[in-house]
Design a protein around this motif. Structure first.
Motif, PDB file in Angstrom:
ATOM      1  N   ALA A 120       0.826  -1.206   0.000  1.00 41.66           N
ATOM      2  CA  ALA A 120       0.000   0.000   0.000  1.00 41.66           C
ATOM      3  C   ALA A 120       0.860   1.255   0.000  1.00 41.66           C
ATOM      4  N   GLY A 121       0.527   2.178  -0.890  1.00 42.05           N
ATOM      5  CA  GLY A 121       1.280   3.409  -1.049  1.00 42.05           C
ATOM      6  C   GLY A 121       2.064   3.465  -2.344  1.00 42.05           C
ATOM      7  N   ASN A 175      11.172   3.510  -1.354  1.00 40.01           N
ATOM      8  CA  ASN A 175      10.276   4.081  -0.339  1.00 40.01           C
ATOM      9  C   ASN A 175      11.060   4.654   0.837  1.00 40.01           C
ATOM     10  N   GLY A 176      12.393   4.692   0.690  1.00 40.36           N
ATOM     11  CA  GLY A 176      13.221   5.372   1.666  1.00 40.36           C
ATOM     12  C   GLY A 176      13.704   4.564   2.844  1.00 40.36           C
ATOM     13  N   PHE A 230       2.830   3.254   2.906  1.00 37.68           N
ATOM     14  CA  PHE A 230       1.553   3.700   3.484  1.00 37.68           C
ATOM     15  C   PHE A 230       1.541   3.409   4.986  1.00 37.68           C
ATOM     16  N   SER A 231       1.086   4.205   5.874  1.00 37.75           N
ATOM     17  CA  SER A 231       0.152   5.286   5.602  1.00 37.75           C
ATOM     18  C   SER A 231       0.854   6.580   5.180  1.00 37.75           C
ATOM     19  N   VAL A 232       0.308   7.236   4.182  1.00 39.80           N
ATOM     20  CA  VAL A 232       0.933   8.449   3.657  1.00 39.80           C
ATOM     21  C   VAL A 232       0.055   9.649   3.931  1.00 39.80           C
ATOM     22  N   LEU A 234      -3.797   7.460  -5.069  1.00 44.20           N
ATOM     23  CA  LEU A 234      -5.186   7.279  -5.480  1.00 44.20           C
ATOM     24  C   LEU A 234      -5.959   8.586  -5.409  1.00 44.20           C
ATOM     25  N   LYS A 235      -5.754   9.342  -4.322  1.00 43.04           N
ATOM     26  CA  LYS A 235      -6.458  10.620  -4.176  1.00 43.04           C
ATOM     27  C   LYS A 235      -6.005  11.612  -5.237  1.00 43.04           C
ATOM     28  N   ARG A 236      -4.706  11.619  -5.526  1.00 43.14           N
ATOM     29  CA  ARG A 236      -4.192  12.538  -6.544  1.00 43.14           C
ATOM     30  C   ARG A 236      -4.734  12.175  -7.924  1.00 43.14           C
TER      31      ARG A 236
END
Length: 301
Positions: free
Chosen positions: A39-40, A171-172, A237-239, A246-248
């Motif tokens: 997720a993310g 993802n860092g 995630f959580s982001v 998805l929101k973007r």
């Protein structure tokens, strides 16, 4: 174009909802082994895999559910596999980190860090020799970027001019170590220069950026232009709300007028129903028996 946008969102929403449900189910103790969630990072694998077909192959990572879904593996078979059931994609023997489906060109999620890149050199070589126009895509994390297998595969792909794409999902934090501490260079993509291949960095929260970069790299590979290293930067995630791919995606497409809020709501509902059915079917499916230990051990050529 509208159909492509629908499919892109459907895949990303399926990955997110699948992972959120796996997280909930894992907390109950019913799922054996362990599960590393994707997720993310939905925009990464979706942006890449929408360019792929049956002639193409990919190799995933231990965080591989998203890769599997994006490449078209049956979601119900995946959930059954995670539950360790005989109806699973690997008959309940692989679990979360080893889901595979060769019929879909999925060489497998891989519990071995850096295990995927050498495999796709093989599929890319086969595609080149057989002139199928296919490509091989290896997804790997920032931790695997330091593995010899990954760097050797990049070198081999460059030397043989293979239709291979290397996608570093940064993802860092690898598993639990910050890449700012463990990776010598600031950018994983900069390492491409050492092998004489293109290297690009894209925003992993932006589906459109990933899709464009992947399309260019895959098109070049199909035409004989060789490998590319793509670094997709994201956060596990959580982001934050403004970083959620998805929101973007949803906001941008609604603003453009290409899809409406109800269109997205309908997809959300369809995906929710699919995941619910997948969990119910997995829980009701039989577990492997002792006799199953003797199957799927060797391949007959």
């Amino acid at each position: 174009m509208t159909d492509t946008l629908r499919e892109a969102y459907r895949v990303m929403r399926t990955i997110r909802t699948f992972e959120e449900r796996v997280r909930e189910e894992f907390a109950t103790g019913e799922i054996p082994g362990f599960a590393h969630l994707y997720a993310g990072d939905e925009a990464s694998t979706t942006g890449v895999c929408l360019h792929l077909g049956d002639r193409d192959a990919i190799a995933g990572t231990h965080r591989g559910h998203g890769h599997c879904i994006a490449k078209g593996v049956d979601v119900k078979a995946m959930m059954a596999e995670i539950y360790g059931r005989r109806t699973g994609s690997c008959h309940g023997k692989g679990g979360s980190m080893h889901i595979a489906d060769l019929s879909k060109g999925l060489l497998g999620a891989n519990g071995i860090v850096g295990g995927g890149p050498p495999l796709i050199c093989g599929t890319a070589l086969a595609a080149k020799q057989q002139n199928t126009g296919g490509v091989g895509v290896a997804f790997f994390g920032d931790g695997a970027g330091n593995r010899g297998t990954t760097l050797e595969a990049l070198n081999l792909a460059a030397v043989w001019n293979l239709p291979a794409i290397f996608v570093a999902e940064n993802n860092g934090y690898a598993e639990a170590t910050s890449s700012t501490w463990s990776v010598a260079s600031d950018n994983i993509a900069d390492r491409a220069a050492g092998f004489g291949v293109p290297g690009v960095i894209v925003d992993g929260f932006d589906f459109f950026a990933v899709h464009e970069a992947a399309g260019e790299a895959i098109g070049r590979a199909r035409e004989g232009g060789g490998p590319t290293l793509i670094e997709v930067r994201s956060t596990r995630f959580s982001v934050e709300a403004d970083g959620d791919c998805l929101k973007r995606f949803r906001a941008r497409v609604i603003d453009s007028g290409e899809l409406s809020e109800p269109d997205f709501d309908d997809i959300d509902a369809e995906v929710a129903k699919l995941i619910e059915e997948s969990v119910s079917a997995a829980k009701a499916a039989p577990k492997p028996t002792l006799k199953d230990l003797e199957t799927d051990v060797y391949v007959s050529y």
